[in-house]
Write a protein that holds these residues in place. Structure first.
Motif, PDB file in Angstrom:
ATOM      1  N   VAL A 104       0.837  -1.200   0.000  1.00 20.88           N
ATOM      2  CA  VAL A 104       0.000   0.000   0.000  1.00 20.88           C
ATOM      3  C   VAL A 104       0.875   1.255   0.000  1.00 20.88           C
ATOM      4  CG1 VAL A 104      -1.700   1.302   1.330  1.00 20.88           C
ATOM      5  CG2 VAL A 104      -1.947  -1.171   1.074  1.00 20.88           C
ATOM      6  N   LEU A 105       1.946   1.250   0.786  1.00 14.82           N
ATOM      7  CA  LEU A 105       2.833   2.416   0.828  1.00 14.82           C
ATOM      8  C   LEU A 105       3.518   2.634  -0.522  1.00 14.82           C
ATOM      9  CD1 LEU A 105       4.526   2.046   4.344  1.00 14.82           C
ATOM     10  CD2 LEU A 105       2.666   3.574   3.679  1.00 14.82           C
ATOM     11  N   THR A 113       4.148  10.688  -6.554  1.00 14.54           N
ATOM     12  CA  THR A 113       5.251  11.157  -7.394  1.00 14.54           C
ATOM     13  C   THR A 113       4.833  11.360  -8.841  1.00 14.54           C
ATOM     14  OG1 THR A 113       5.960   8.843  -7.691  1.00 14.54           O
ATOM     15  CG2 THR A 113       7.022  10.126  -5.945  1.00 14.54           C
ATOM     16  N   GLU A 114       3.816  10.623  -9.290  1.00 15.78           N
ATOM     17  CA  GLU A 114       3.372  10.756 -10.676  1.00 15.78           C
ATOM     18  C   GLU A 114       2.278  11.797 -10.855  1.00 15.78           C
ATOM     19  OE1 GLU A 114       2.178   6.935 -12.038  1.00 15.78           O
ATOM     20  OE2 GLU A 114       4.224   6.143 -12.173  1.00 15.78           O
ATOM     21  N   ARG A 115       1.368  11.921  -9.845  1.00 18.11           N
ATOM     22  CA  ARG A 115       0.195  12.763 -10.041  1.00 18.11           C
ATOM     23  C   ARG A 115      -0.062  13.753  -8.908  1.00 18.11           C
ATOM     24  NH1 ARG A 115      -3.870   7.957 -10.750  1.00 18.11           N
ATOM     25  NH2 ARG A 115      -5.383   9.625 -10.462  1.00 18.11           N
ATOM     26  N   GLY A 116       0.782  13.763  -7.883  1.00 12.81           N
ATOM     27  CA  GLY A 116       0.607  14.713  -6.801  1.00 12.81           C
ATOM     28  C   GLY A 116      -0.165  14.130  -5.624  1.00 12.81           C
ATOM     29  N   TYR A 117      -0.138  14.859  -4.505  1.00 12.89           N
ATOM     30  CA  TYR A 117      -0.775  14.375  -3.285  1.00 12.89           C
ATOM     31  C   TYR A 117      -2.292  14.257  -3.427  1.00 12.89           C
ATOM     32  CZ  TYR A 117       3.390  14.573  -0.380  1.00 12.89           C
ATOM     33  OH  TYR A 117       4.622  14.319   0.172  1.00 12.89           O
ATOM     34  N   ALA A 118      -2.894  15.134  -4.214  1.00 17.05           N
ATOM     35  CA  ALA A 118      -4.353  15.097  -4.342  1.00 17.05           C
ATOM     36  C   ALA A 118      -4.844  13.788  -4.948  1.00 17.05           C
ATOM     37  CB  ALA A 118      -4.824  16.275  -5.193  1.00 17.05           C
ATOM     38  N   ALA A 119      -4.000  13.121  -5.722  1.00 19.26           N
ATOM     39  CA  ALA A 119      -4.419  11.881  -6.384  1.00 19.26           C
ATOM     40  C   ALA A 119      -4.387  10.681  -5.455  1.00 19.26           C
ATOM     41  CB  ALA A 119      -3.521  11.610  -7.590  1.00 19.26           C
ATOM     42  N   PRO A 145      -3.469   8.559   8.436  1.00 17.01           N
ATOM     43  CA  PRO A 145      -2.486   7.566   8.899  1.00 17.01           C
ATOM     44  C   PRO A 145      -1.635   6.986   7.773  1.00 17.01           C
ATOM     45  CG  PRO A 145      -4.610   7.196   9.952  1.00 17.01           C
ATOM     46  CD  PRO A 145      -4.839   8.228   8.896  1.00 17.01           C
ATOM     47  N   LEU A 146      -2.223   6.825   6.594  1.00 18.07           N
ATOM     48  CA  LEU A 146      -1.463   6.297   5.461  1.00 18.07           C
ATOM     49  C   LEU A 146      -0.352   7.256   5.061  1.00 18.07           C
ATOM     50  CD1 LEU A 146      -0.934   4.406   3.069  1.00 18.07           C
ATOM     51  CD2 LEU A 146      -2.808   5.527   1.861  1.00 18.07           C
ATOM     52  N   LEU A 147      -0.655   8.543   4.943  1.00 14.82           N
ATOM     53  CA  LEU A 147       0.368   9.522   4.567  1.00 14.82           C
ATOM     54  C   LEU A 147       1.450   9.630   5.637  1.00 14.82           C
ATOM     55  CD1 LEU A 147      -1.617  12.482   2.937  1.00 14.82           C
ATOM     56  CD2 LEU A 147      -0.203  10.743   1.820  1.00 14.82           C
ATOM     57  N   ARG A 148       1.037   9.604   6.902  1.00  8.74           N
ATOM     58  CA  ARG A 148       2.036   9.692   7.976  1.00  8.74           C
ATOM     59  C   ARG A 148       2.978   8.494   7.945  1.00  8.74           C
ATOM     60  NH1 ARG A 148      -2.299  12.100  10.753  1.00  8.74           N
ATOM     61  NH2 ARG A 148      -3.071  10.113  11.506  1.00  8.74           N
ATOM     62  N   ALA A 149       2.435   7.299   7.729  1.00 10.18           N
ATOM     63  CA  ALA A 149       3.281   6.107   7.659  1.00 10.18           C
ATOM     64  C   ALA A 149       4.234   6.193   6.474  1.00 10.18           C
ATOM     65  CB  ALA A 149       2.409   4.859   7.554  1.00 10.18           C
ATOM     66  N   LEU A 150       3.742   6.676   5.341  1.00 11.09           N
ATOM     67  CA  LEU A 150       4.609   6.808   4.167  1.00 11.09           C
ATOM     68  C   LEU A 150       5.720   7.809   4.427  1.00 11.09           C
ATOM     69  CD1 LEU A 150       5.235   6.244   1.180  1.00 11.09           C
ATOM     70  CD2 LEU A 150       3.616   8.061   0.597  1.00 11.09           C
ATOM     71  N   LEU A 151       5.387   8.938   5.014  1.00  7.36           N
ATOM     72  CA  LEU A 151       6.397   9.968   5.277  1.00  7.36           C
ATOM     73  C   LEU A 151       7.434   9.486   6.278  1.00  7.36           C
ATOM     74  CD1 LEU A 151       4.001  13.023   5.394  1.00  7.36           C
ATOM     75  CD2 LEU A 151       5.759  12.594   3.675  1.00  7.36           C
ATOM     76  N   GLU A 210       1.242  17.650   7.259  1.00  7.82           N
ATOM     77  CA  GLU A 210       2.084  16.579   7.794  1.00  7.82           C
ATOM     78  C   GLU A 210       3.395  16.456   7.018  1.00  7.82           C
ATOM     79  OE1 GLU A 210      -0.949  16.290   6.706  1.00  7.82           O
ATOM     80  OE2 GLU A 210      -2.260  15.178   8.075  1.00  7.82           O
ATOM     81  N   VAL A 211       3.303  16.663   5.701  1.00  4.76           N
ATOM     82  CA  VAL A 211       4.504  16.549   4.871  1.00  4.76           C
ATOM     83  C   VAL A 211       5.469  17.678   5.190  1.00  4.76           C
ATOM     84  CG1 VAL A 211       5.349  16.449   2.508  1.00  4.76           C
ATOM     85  CG2 VAL A 211       3.143  15.448   3.084  1.00  4.76           C
ATOM     86  N   ARG A 212       4.967  18.885   5.314  1.00  2.00           N
ATOM     87  CA  ARG A 212       5.846  20.025   5.601  1.00  2.00           C
ATOM     88  C   ARG A 212       6.554  19.848   6.935  1.00  2.00           C
ATOM     89  NH1 ARG A 212       1.453  22.764   3.113  1.00  2.00           N
ATOM     90  NH2 ARG A 212       0.522  23.399   5.091  1.00  2.00           N
ATOM     91  N   GLU A 213       5.861  19.256   7.916  1.00  2.00           N
ATOM     92  CA  GLU A 213       6.508  19.010   9.207  1.00  2.00           C
ATOM     93  C   GLU A 213       7.660  18.016   9.065  1.00  2.00           C
ATOM     94  OE1 GLU A 213       3.335  17.708  11.648  1.00  2.00           O
ATOM     95  OE2 GLU A 213       2.533  19.734  12.012  1.00  2.00           O
TER      96      GLU A 213
END
Length: 288
Positions: A104-105, A113-119, A145-151, A210-213
């Motif tokens: 999933v990650l 990376t291909e289409r941006g965070y909104a996708a 939680p998914l974005l935090r785990a990826l970051l 979360e990404v900026r942090e």
């Protein structure tokens, strides 16, 4: 209305109900009960066709088949295949939840990376990894939680790359060569694994909070590494002792971030080796 007309209306209504029943079966996604029910509908339709054809066994009066009438037949069906099998998602074998989370990650990273965070919605991730949405939610309960785990995963990779890129500060090491080697090692790591760096180097307008942090934490780690390098160099080279080491570290960080962006966006033109030659020549000129 006579009894004969009433019998025809009932038979036609029964025919319409069975036809609608079969259409519903074709739309249904259940693999197990549909073949059984479909065989039952065949029997009903067969008996109905027999009745409408004017069979002696028919109940009530016999209805004459109109000219050019073609009997209704169902497509062949086995107990293991259904008409919508070609639309059905192929089931993936069960695997440990840790492996599923990595899948999933990876899919989320590819989408971003291909289409941006909104996708990177949960539905889009499910399609990308070819899983049902409940499977994705069992790995991560939501997009946050998914974005935090990826970051967190990509930040660990980036921090490990920064630590490995910095050569050891030995007594016989030269400051200029150490700084140049650190820059080349870092940019080679960026070129080898661009996805992780793209995730963290996107513009602030495109990234969630979360990404900026996480980017700020990674930048702070890189700045601390540069401070240690400059402090070590100032103890060995007198020309560095008169510099403002804090401003020097921040200036090198800004130059390094721009170098990372160029290696990501124009890798054919801006190579790690080109930056290494530039850094080596610049440091040699400044020290002369």
């Amino acid at each position: 209305m006579g009894l004969s007309d009433l019998g025809v209306r009932r038979r036609r209504r029964l025919f319409a109900l069975v036809t609608a029943f079969w259409a519903g079966l074709r739309r249904d996604s259940s693999r197990y009960w549909r073949p059984v029910a479909a065989r039952g509908s065949r029997v009903l339709l067969g008996r109905l066709e027999h009745t409408l054809a004017g069979s002696p066994d028919a109940v009530g009066f016999a209805w004459r088949r109109p000219p050019g009438h073609i009997p209704y037949t169902l497509p062949p069906m086995s107990a293991t295949s259904t008409p919508a099998d070609h639309h059905r998602r192929t089931r993936q074998p069960r695997m440990p939840i840790e492996v599923r989370r990595e899948q999933v990650l990876d899919a989320t990273l590819k989408l971003i990376t291909e289409r941006g965070y909104a996708a990177a919605s949960m539905e889009a991730v499910a399609r990308e990894v070819d899983l049902a949405k409940p499977r994705v939610y069992s790995a991560y309960p939501g997009r946050g939680p998914l974005l935090r785990a990826l970051l967190e995963r990509e930040e660990q990779r980036v921090v490990a790359t920064l630590a490995e890129a910095m050569p050891a500060f030995t007594d016989d090491a030269d400051f200029a060569e150490t700084l140049t080697a650190a820059a080349v090692n870092l940019l080679r790591a960026v070129a080898d694994n661009p996805a992780s760096w793209q995730l963290l180097m996107m513009s602030a307008d495109e990234t969630p909070l979360e990404v900026r942090e996480h980017v700020s934490e990674g930048r702070q780690f890189a700045l601390d590494q540069l401070r240690e390098l400059l402090a070590w160099g100032a103890s060995r080279r007198t020309e560095l002792s008169g510099l403002d080491l804090e401003l020097t570290a921040r200036a090198l960080l800004a130059v390094g971030e721009q170098a990372v962006r160029l290696v990501l966006t124009e890798p054919a033109e801006f190579t790690p080796e080109r930056y290494g030659s530039f850094a080596r020549g610049l440091l040699r000129t400044l020290s002369s």
